[in-house]
Enzyme design. Structure first.
Site, PDB file in Angstrom:
ATOM      1  N   GLU A 433       0.808  -1.225   0.000  1.00  0.00           N
ATOM      2  CA  GLU A 433       0.000   0.000   0.000  1.00  0.00           C
ATOM      3  C   GLU A 433       0.842   1.276   0.000  1.00  0.00           C
ATOM      4  OE1 GLU A 433      -4.163  -1.562   1.667  1.00  0.00           O
ATOM      5  OE2 GLU A 433      -2.735  -1.091   3.239  1.00  0.00           O
ATOM      6  N   GLU A 497      -4.396 -10.512  -0.577  1.00  0.00           N
ATOM      7  CA  GLU A 497      -5.250 -10.448   0.610  1.00  0.00           C
ATOM      8  C   GLU A 497      -6.674 -10.687   0.149  1.00  0.00           C
ATOM      9  OE1 GLU A 497      -4.742  -6.849   3.013  1.00  0.00           O
ATOM     10  OE2 GLU A 497      -2.601  -6.855   2.567  1.00  0.00           O
TER      11      GLU A 497
HETATM   12  C1  GAL Z   1      -5.277  -4.131   3.623  1.00  0.00           C
HETATM   13  C2  GAL Z   1      -3.897  -3.953   4.205  1.00  0.00           C
HETATM   14  C3  GAL Z   1      -3.712  -4.704   5.492  1.00  0.00           C
HETATM   15  C4  GAL Z   1      -4.879  -4.462   6.395  1.00  0.00           C
HETATM   16  C5  GAL Z   1      -6.128  -4.899   5.721  1.00  0.00           C
HETATM   17  C6  GAL Z   1      -7.363  -4.617   6.536  1.00  0.00           C
HETATM   18  O1  GAL Z   1      -5.638  -3.046   2.879  1.00  0.00           O
HETATM   19  O2  GAL Z   1      -2.907  -4.331   3.313  1.00  0.00           O
HETATM   20  O3  GAL Z   1      -2.540  -4.260   6.088  1.00  0.00           O
HETATM   21  O4  GAL Z   1      -4.963  -3.105   6.663  1.00  0.00           O
HETATM   22  O5  GAL Z   1      -6.307  -4.197   4.545  1.00  0.00           O
HETATM   23  O6  GAL Z   1      -7.384  -5.311   7.715  1.00  0.00           O
HETATM   24 MG    MG Z   2      -2.317  -0.361   5.205  1.00  0.00          MG
END
Ligand code: GAL
Ligand code: MG
Length: 994
Positions: A433, A497
């Site tokens: 990010e 993710e």
């Molecule tokens: C993503 C990020 C993670 C965490 C997650 C939400 O955007 O990469 O670090 O923030 O969302 O829990």
């Molecule tokens: Mg983040």
């Protein structure tokens, strides 16, 4: 001298050694510097007095702090949790002067014999930056919180007493690129040690394995660099290289210092996550036949390739069934022990997880070694995130500014170099990010130069300019299908993710897996995330609970957004991990012709057969075993399937009066290093419905007593009594043997305590539709008794709706009270909403009962043993389960709806004298708690939950799905509970044990 390096962007380090490969050696004398240090905490580096840094300073009155640890968890400074907010205005590259600072001092003794040795001090992790002083000399400076830093103290240490002073700053310029979603924690939070060895020693090592075209034989390529080699005459030096496979020497050979080491190894065993074969490599350095240094390295033969847009490891197409893992411990924060790491990895392996992303920074070297050993594919990520800039006008501001190039490159090197020999790592991730820009281009070039064997990952490179894989996060199912179907960017895809596991959820995992399996270019993904980041606390009454953002007066904060793991903060398993295990199953069993016993078994492993799997088939009528058998599926290669015929036709499985369950378990025949004997890899259940259901005929000829008063109706016999309120239509209570069993209910219930995944729809549910305020309004109450008073039918018509809403439910409670005390309920509702104004999902459709708190135990036939929801239930197969009522609650650290069991046929609740039986011909969802729904909604921490006076029982027609909308997609359409007509039936009966 006191320096200001932490606020000088030109300086990213002083005298810090170039990063090198992390090595295990016999010849190291490791002097651990963990343990108690003297400690002084200041609110600003400006308060450091020169004398604090001097050896002679008397620090006896200072506090003592444990190293490694995070100072906030020892009472210094404030705990603070943010997802992406920096804690101060953006003055990039400057950070404020009120920069909390900790001074660590330690004395230790050096033996005379070590005086002329090489002495390196190694910090495994210091958050966020530090200066180091030894014996009054300034040694150097380092920043970069989650990476190893080393300094050469060979010339600075003395025989006898030595004093080390480490000044740690909470912030430094690079704080702008350490903005990961986690607690802000500081201090020397990973190990510190002093490495003592010969001046000339093996300093850097690079081992690469490269297969021939048939992926049979491999080249073992070894690069060695020596420390201090210019100071020695190398003509008498040589290496001895030994490669050992399980005690058997495969290669033993001497090499001169300057020779190239490149050996052909015939048909080595390969390393993969499923079959993590490791060889021991020993590298000895001799000076004139005298051993000077000896390195122990583990080698895994494996090669990563992209072919045709697909990822291959050793020629096998790979599917990542992954998770994202942060370092976390509920007592010690980011300081995690080797036991924590090993526990995590073992739990991953036992739950069919085959890959882990070290979100969002490099981990302790031991973590990678454990991944090599147990077998996990790793995406190792650089310590780099500037997410806070997303909230400014220019997200790229740092990423595209060459003033920051140095910091980016240095983080790339410090990611790759230490772990370059770890076979488990198959991708380097440039960070998280931080948008995209020049600095990432430079960083990736540097990494590629150091290591050409692994893939580059970075989700922020949305056009795959420098990355080898196309990575997205939280793409919903439809978007994933589109990525699968269109060859966007022609690169293999991963979801770095997905399936945000915050609170109760994620739902919809099964459909993700189906999509991954449907498209070649999709290589799976990594669930967000492994563990909740709650911090353990104990309230004034001694009750344990977990704290999260905002509990420390930390502002601004992101509340419980860090409670989003598959494990609870104390590493206990949350129900979602069982579902992950089922969905990540590497073996799929499908029914072809159930009554005959014909099944299909598919091997979803990427590299191994099912030869080590024992299949165990159990045939049951509720809890009664009627047959069982074992079978094997041999020689089934990855991605192949086979039809199995268990020849069950003679059993006439649909001729029983109960439904018949065929459960097939796949268990390991011989155990793995990560498993127990007979470890269950997966299970599948098949149901054959009965063709002859039992008739429910009462033999009892007693007459019921029916007493109608002005506004009440009482129905009883000598055992039970039921009272109705004729005005409200409510069943007031039900007593048995003179004791009130049902204190209230059934009462229609369309609400549930919100789950975290409701956070974006809650306003709509509450403010617009006022679903949480729905109320019941009586319309008519009637009853009919049959002539011989063997039963009474009571009907209550009601309206259920919310204030000032034009939609509502017309509902009917029908109670058929039998002379034996059994009630048959029919509950139904018809929607009224001529203008289609009701647009929201309905949290649940059901009824609730308040029961006597003498009920302590419950047995049911349905899914279990843990909670299940419509879009997260495949792992909980149908069986008869038994639990105490207190075990029926899932203790989410942020309380919310929990504990539902789906597809239930009957429930039996027990006191010491009686049991209350609820049964249905279809299926119901049920949950039973010592707490009320309102408690789960109001409480914000576990210790606030107060037991209710009654036992709360929900008998539901349906529950809404879970989804993963707290960051990912909402419920899939088919799992959304809609405002619709409903109708369901169940019976309630009380029996004493005699
Ligand atoms: C993503 C990020 C993670 C965490 C997650 C939400 O955007 O990469 O670090 O923030 O969302 O829990
Ligand atoms: Mg983040």
């Amino acid at each position: 001298m006191i320096y200001n390096n932490w606020n000088n962007q030109k300086i990213t380090e002083i005298n810090r050694l170039e990063t090198r490969s992390f090595l295990r050696k016999e010849s190291y004398k490791i002097h651990p510097l963990n343990g108690k240090w003297n400690f002084l905490f200041l609110d600003s580096p400006k308060r450091i007095k020169e004398e604090y840094l001097e050896s002679k300073f008397i620090d006896n009155l200072w506090d003592r702090i444990e190293v490694p640890s995070c100072w906030q968890l020892n009472g210094y400074g404030n705990m603070h949790y943010t997802d992406l907010f920096y804690q101060f205005p953006i003055l990039e590259p400057l950070v404020p002067l009120n920069n909390p600072t900790g001074i660590y001092r330690k004395k230790f003794i050096l033996n005379k014999s070590d005086l002329d040795k090489s002495k390196i001090i190694r910090f495994y992790g210091v958050d966020s930056a530090f200066d180091i002083y030894v014996n009054n000399n300034y040694i150097g400076y380092s920043q970069g919180s989650r990476m190893i830093s080393e300094f050469d103290l060979s010339e600075d240490l003395m025989e006898g007493d030595n004093t080390i002073v480490v000044v740690v700053y909470k912030w430094n310029n690079d704080t702008y690129i350490e903005d990961q979603d986690m607690w802000w924690l500081s201090g020397i939070y990973r190990d510190v040690e002093l490495l003592i060895e010969e001046k000339i020693n093996i300093w850097k090592l690079k081992v690469e394995t490269k297969f021939d075209e048939k992926i049979a034989d491999a080249n073992l390529h070894i690069d060695i660099e020596l420390a201090n080699k210019d100071k020695f005459d190398l003509s008498k030096f040589n290496y001895k290289i030994t490669l050992i496979d399980n005690g058997k020497i495969i290669l033993r050979k001497e090499f001169s210092i300057n020779s190239k080491i490149n050996e052909l190894i015939i048909n080595p065993k390969k390393w993969s996550a499923e079959d993590p074969n490791l060889y021991n490599l020993e590298i000895e350095l001799y000076n004139n036949k005298k051993l000077v240094d000896k390195v122990y390295e583990k080698v895994g033969f494996r090669e990563i390739k992209i072919n045709d847009g697909k990822i291959y490891v050793n020629g096998n197409n790979i599917m990542f069934r992954g998770v994202n893992r942060h370092d976390h411990n509920s007592d010690s924060g980011r300081t995690v022990s080797i036991e924590d790491m090993e526990k995590d990895i073992l739990l991953m392996k036992r739950h069919n997880i085959n890959a882990v992303r070290t979100a969002h920074y490099p981990n302790h070297p031991v973590f990678y070694e454990l991944c090599d050993k147990y077998g996990l594919y790793v995406i190792s990520e650089a310590d780099l995130e500037c997410h806070g800039f997303e909230l400014t006008s220019n997200y790229k501001r740092i990423t595209d500014d060459c003033k920051w190039e140095n910091s980016y490159i240095s983080r790339g090197k410090r990611l790759v170099n230490p772990q370059i020999n770890r076979p488990s790592i198959i991708m380097w991730s440039l960070g998280n990010e931080s948008e995209f820009g020049k600095n990432f281009i430079k960083m990736s070039e540097v990494i590629k130069k150091i290591d050409g064997t692994r893939l580059i990952h970075y989700e922020g490179d949305v056009n795959c300019q420098v990355t080898d894989v196309y990575s997205t996060m939280y793409s919903n199912h439809q978007q994933l299908i589109e990525i699968g179907e269109n060859d966007i960017l022609s690169k293999p895809h991963i979801l770095c993710e997905y399936a945000h596991a915050m609170g109760n959820g994620p739902g919809g995992l099964k459909e993700y897996m189906e999509i991954f399996n449907s498209y070649d270019r999709l290589h799976g993904g990594f669930i967000w995330e492994w563990i909740d980041h709650g911090i353990k606390a104990i309230d004034e009454n001694g009750k344990e609970y977990y704290k999260y953002g905002g509990d420390y007066n930390d502002k601004p904060h992101n509340a419980n957004f860090n409670l989003d793991g598959l494990l609870f903060p104390n590493r206990e398993i949350s129900p979602s991990l069982y579902q992950v295990k089922k969905i990540y199953e590497p073996i799929k069993i499908e029914g072809i012709d159930l009554k005959k016993g014909v099944f299909k078994v598919k091997n979803f492993y990427n590299t191994i057969s099912l030869d080590n799997i024992q299949f165990h088939c159990v045939i049951k009528l509720s809890e009664k075993l009627i047959n069982e058998m074992n079978f094997k599926v041999e020689n089934l290669l990855p991605n192949q399937e086979k039809i199995i015929n268990l020849k069950l036709e003679n059993m006439n499985l649909n001729d029983f009066i109960e439904d018949c369950y065929i459960n097939i378990y796949a268990e390991l025949e011989s155990k793995e290093i990560w498993s127990k004997n007979k470890h269950e890899i997966t299970k599948e259940q098949f149901i054959i419905e009965s063709s002859k259901k039992a008739e429910d005929i009462s033999e009892d000829n007693r007459e019921l007593n029916i007493i109608e008063s002005f506004d009440k109706l009482a129905i009883s016999n000598n055992k039970f009594e039921i009272n109705f309120d004729k005005v409200t239509g409510n069943l007031l209570n039900y007593s048995y043997d003179g004791k009130v069993i049902v204190e209230d209910g059934p009462n229609l219930n369309f609400w549930r305590a919100p789950i975290d995944n409701d956070m974006y729809v809650l306003d709509n549910m509450k403010e617009k539709h006022r679903l949480h305020l729905m109320k019941e309004y009586p319309v008519t109450f009637t009853y009919i008794k049959n002539d011989n008073k063997k039963y009474v039918e009571v009907v209550s018509d009601v309206i259920v709706g919310a204030a000032n809403n034009e939609w509502l439910y017309k509902c009917k409670y029908k109670y058929l009270v039998n002379n034996n005390g059994k009630i048959n309920f029919t509950i139904s509702g018809i929607t009224l909403d001529s203008n289609l104004s009701m647009k929201s999902m309905i949290p649940r459709i059901g009824v609730r009962f308040d029961l006597s708190n003498e009920f302590k135990e419950v047995t049911w036939l349905g899914r279990g043993p843990y909670e299940t929801y419509p879009d997260s239930k495949e792992s909980g197969i149908i069986d008869v389960y038994n639990k105490t009522i207190s075990e029926m609650t899932t203790m989410y650290p942020y309380p919310q709806e929990n504990g539902n069991r789906s597809d239930v046929k009957w429930v039996e609740l027990k006191t010491s004298d009686i049991k209350l039986i609820i049964e249905t011909n279809s299926t119901i969802d049920f949950s039973v708690h010592e707490y009320s729904q309102e408690q789960f909604e109001e409480a914000e921490h576990l210790n606030e939950l107060m037991k209710d006076e009654s036992i709360n029982l929900n008998i539901d027609y349906a529950q809404n799905g879970l989804g993963s909308n707290s960051c990912g997609p909402g419920q899939l359409e088919k799992y959304k509970l809609k405002f619709k007509n409903f109708f369901y039936k169940f019976s309630l009966e009380v029996k004493s044990y005699d």
